[in-house]
Motif scaffolding. Sequence first.
Motif, PDB file in Angstrom:
ATOM      1  N   ALA A 308     -23.942  54.221   9.857  1.00 47.34           N
ATOM      2  CA  ALA A 308     -23.659  55.131   8.733  1.00 47.34           C
ATOM      3  C   ALA A 308     -24.689  54.934   7.626  1.00 47.34           C
ATOM      4  O   ALA A 308     -25.209  55.907   7.049  1.00 47.34           O
ATOM      5  N   ASN A 309     -25.017  53.670   7.363  1.00 47.38           N
ATOM      6  CA  ASN A 309     -25.993  53.378   6.315  1.00 47.38           C
ATOM      7  C   ASN A 309     -27.373  53.930   6.676  1.00 47.38           C
ATOM      8  O   ASN A 309     -28.063  54.525   5.846  1.00 47.38           O
ATOM      9  N   GLY A 310     -27.765  53.728   7.940  1.00 51.55           N
ATOM     10  CA  GLY A 310     -29.069  54.212   8.395  1.00 51.55           C
ATOM     11  C   GLY A 310     -29.134  55.734   8.352  1.00 51.55           C
ATOM     12  O   GLY A 310     -30.162  56.318   7.967  1.00 51.55           O
ATOM     13  N   LEU A 311     -28.040  56.378   8.720  1.00 55.29           N
ATOM     14  CA  LEU A 311     -28.037  57.845   8.705  1.00 55.29           C
ATOM     15  C   LEU A 311     -28.038  58.364   7.263  1.00 55.29           C
ATOM     16  O   LEU A 311     -28.555  59.451   6.985  1.00 55.29           O
ATOM     17  N   MET A 317     -26.025  61.382   6.441  1.00 57.90           N
ATOM     18  CA  MET A 317     -24.697  61.017   5.917  1.00 57.90           C
ATOM     19  C   MET A 317     -24.850  60.731   4.426  1.00 57.90           C
ATOM     20  O   MET A 317     -25.963  60.639   3.905  1.00 57.90           O
ATOM     21  N   LYS A 318     -23.749  60.626   3.741  1.00 56.12           N
ATOM     22  CA  LYS A 318     -23.774  60.342   2.303  1.00 56.12           C
ATOM     23  C   LYS A 318     -22.507  59.576   1.938  1.00 56.12           C
ATOM     24  O   LYS A 318     -21.610  59.410   2.777  1.00 56.12           O
ATOM     25  N   TYR A 393     -25.922  60.100  18.547  1.00 57.16           N
ATOM     26  CA  TYR A 393     -26.018  61.312  19.378  1.00 57.16           C
ATOM     27  C   TYR A 393     -25.855  62.530  18.498  1.00 57.16           C
ATOM     28  O   TYR A 393     -25.110  62.509  17.507  1.00 57.16           O
ATOM     29  N   PHE A 394     -26.506  63.614  18.896  1.00 57.07           N
ATOM     30  CA  PHE A 394     -26.350  64.894  18.205  1.00 57.07           C
ATOM     31  C   PHE A 394     -25.769  65.863  19.222  1.00 57.07           C
ATOM     32  O   PHE A 394     -26.477  66.348  20.110  1.00 57.07           O
ATOM     33  N   ILE A 395     -24.472  66.057  19.146  1.00 56.44           N
ATOM     34  CA  ILE A 395     -23.736  66.869  20.119  1.00 56.44           C
ATOM     35  C   ILE A 395     -23.461  68.222  19.457  1.00 56.44           C
ATOM     36  O   ILE A 395     -22.567  68.325  18.597  1.00 56.44           O
ATOM     37  N   PRO A 396     -24.244  69.265  19.791  1.00 55.87           N
ATOM     38  CA  PRO A 396     -24.154  70.520  19.036  1.00 55.87           C
ATOM     39  C   PRO A 396     -22.724  71.057  18.949  1.00 55.87           C
ATOM     40  O   PRO A 396     -22.291  71.499  17.878  1.00 55.87           O
ATOM     41  N   GLU A 397     -21.981  70.998  20.047  1.00 52.76           N
ATOM     42  CA  GLU A 397     -20.618  71.557  20.044  1.00 52.76           C
ATOM     43  C   GLU A 397     -19.718  70.798  19.076  1.00 52.76           C
ATOM     44  O   GLU A 397     -18.871  71.384  18.405  1.00 52.76           O
ATOM     45  N   LEU A 398     -19.894  69.473  19.017  1.00 53.59           N
ATOM     46  CA  LEU A 398     -19.053  68.661  18.120  1.00 53.59           C
ATOM     47  C   LEU A 398     -19.444  68.904  16.664  1.00 53.59           C
ATOM     48  O   LEU A 398     -18.572  69.023  15.785  1.00 53.59           O
ATOM     49  N   ILE A 399     -20.753  69.013  16.406  1.00 57.15           N
ATOM     50  CA  ILE A 399     -21.221  69.290  15.037  1.00 57.15           C
ATOM     51  C   ILE A 399     -20.631  70.626  14.576  1.00 57.15           C
ATOM     52  O   ILE A 399     -20.089  70.742  13.469  1.00 57.15           O
ATOM     53  N   TYR A 414     -24.045  68.365   6.449  1.00 55.91           N
ATOM     54  CA  TYR A 414     -24.149  69.317   7.576  1.00 55.91           C
ATOM     55  C   TYR A 414     -25.435  70.139   7.528  1.00 55.91           C
ATOM     56  O   TYR A 414     -26.012  70.447   8.573  1.00 55.91           O
ATOM     57  N   SER A 415     -25.908  70.496   6.304  1.00 57.98           N
ATOM     58  CA  SER A 415     -27.085  71.374   6.280  1.00 57.98           C
ATOM     59  C   SER A 415     -28.311  70.640   6.838  1.00 57.98           C
ATOM     60  O   SER A 415     -29.118  71.230   7.568  1.00 57.98           O
ATOM     61  N   ALA A 416     -28.423  69.321   6.540  1.00 54.37           N
ATOM     62  CA  ALA A 416     -29.581  68.572   7.055  1.00 54.37           C
ATOM     63  C   ALA A 416     -29.514  68.409   8.571  1.00 54.37           C
ATOM     64  O   ALA A 416     -30.530  68.192   9.236  1.00 54.37           O
ATOM     65  N   LEU A 417     -28.317  68.544   9.127  1.00 55.94           N
ATOM     66  CA  LEU A 417     -28.136  68.321  10.572  1.00 55.94           C
ATOM     67  C   LEU A 417     -28.742  69.428  11.436  1.00 55.94           C
ATOM     68  O   LEU A 417     -29.004  69.214  12.626  1.00 55.94           O
ATOM     69  N   GLU A 418     -28.948  70.599  10.833  1.00 54.96           N
ATOM     70  CA  GLU A 418     -29.477  71.751  11.598  1.00 54.96           C
ATOM     71  C   GLU A 418     -30.723  71.374  12.398  1.00 54.96           C
ATOM     72  O   GLU A 418     -30.881  71.747  13.554  1.00 54.96           O
ATOM     73  N   LYS A 419     -31.612  70.603  11.755  1.00 55.93           N
ATOM     74  CA  LYS A 419     -32.911  70.276  12.387  1.00 55.93           C
ATOM     75  C   LYS A 419     -32.752  69.269  13.532  1.00 55.93           C
ATOM     76  O   LYS A 419     -33.720  68.925  14.201  1.00 55.93           O
ATOM     77  N   TYR A 420     -31.550  68.765  13.737  1.00 60.64           N
ATOM     78  CA  TYR A 420     -31.336  67.735  14.760  1.00 60.64           C
ATOM     79  C   TYR A 420     -30.554  68.248  15.974  1.00 60.64           C
ATOM     80  O   TYR A 420     -30.239  67.479  16.870  1.00 60.64           O
TER      81      TYR A 420
END
Length: 460
Positions: A308-311, A317-318, A393-399, A414-420
């Motif tokens: 969580a800290n690394g993300l 994450m925030k 992991y970046f699981i598009p369906e779960l995101i 969530y907005s930053a996650l788009e690129k992942y």
Amino acid sequence: MFSASTYQGRRSRLASDLGNGLILISGNIDAAMNYRGNPYHFRQDSSFLYFSGLDNPGLALTIDSGTGRSILYGDDLTIEDIVWVGSQPTLAEQAKQAGLDEVRPMDRLSADVQAAGDKLHFLPPYRGETILRLATWTGRSVEAIQAGFSEGLIHAVVAQRSLKSQEEIDEMTWAVDLSGRMHVSVMREAEEGLHESDLASLVTGMCEAEEVVPAYGIILSKDGQTLHNHYHGNTLESGQLVLGDFGAESRMHYAGDITRTFPVDRHFTNKQREVYEVVLDAEILAIEACKPGVAYKDVHLHAARIIANGLKDIGLMKGDCHEAVAAGAHALFFPHGLGHMIGLDVHDMEDLGENHVGYSKDVQRSDQFGLAYLRLARKLQPGFVLTVEPGIYFIPELIDQWRADKKHTDFINYSALEKYRNFGGIRIEDNVLITEKGYQILGDPIPKTVAEIEALRYIV
Ligand code: GLY
Ligand code: MN
């Protein structure tokens, strides 16, 4: 197999731990794949192997817990069997190797087992064939067999199998070392344009060359975000990551379970490296936190907070990472448990029930998404061997689902996650022995830093 005295010692401890009744441990039989003469690869039952070392189909074992007397049940090969499958050591020879007291033909088992009445102890059967055999031997219904296993026997077996002896650790080290060589070969050979199956066949070939098999279905995919992904039909493309989670069984069937993740290109991209370093930190620091008396659930939560800290540093994450992990927000990225016991089974003794193996009265299973999948949570003891395998992991369906449900918006950007969305997944896994003072990673080191992995990659 180990010496007869090893198996005698295990059986006599089992008998005295249980204290009364007749213990019945069924070996496996050949399981038909599409017709009886074309069976699946034979795999002996792990508890049968543990208490007898015997690796042929069609056997059963009883141990009288009052006297400790152990009897092997089976039938010697007929001359017709020998014509088709070749000769085998006789049952008397096999019983001698295992230090068993007596051999009886299989058709005696029913009467002997039924004489024990309700003092019969057997383990939960996980194959249809075994359920039917137990039903036949005991004269009970299928339903009664499925419900009638002995919790006392489960606890006695788990107590022994959880603590690995030096000869078991040597076997597991052999399995990990072969697994490590398989990973190094895959990391060396992978390149753009190859199929995942080209790499998977390298793994099976290396097992075959050592007369062993993989310990579980090979995971080797550019889609590392799918946790148990056994599809090998993709072509590797520049810019992708490859996640390989595979390991060999030793000749005595002890498992290795290793995961490495590497780029199809020679180098990780900056984006890949950033996430990789977080997983690597989580793996190294989680291993360093392992020692007797520490609950593995706390090690899992420690790894989750590092993730969580690394993300948060990466901007995905925030908020406060302790609060994020307590709420379960990190599980969008790390939805599985940190690890599990490993031994004769890759998920050791899972057939006996995950809670019996991994939990205790003082450490109960959570029902929170992610944490609920943790297979090992209880306090560590010297002699445990376990996996440490954090991932992101970046699981598009779960995101998409979490974003639509507005889940954990205080902790997830969530907005930053788009690129992942097409990033895939990263997991790093080693097998760790708990020692009196702390831990020891089994086997020779397997490259896992960015520099070590890039040094293995092909030169264009
Ligand atoms: N090696 C796959 C797993 O641990 O589930
Ligand atoms: Mn594993």
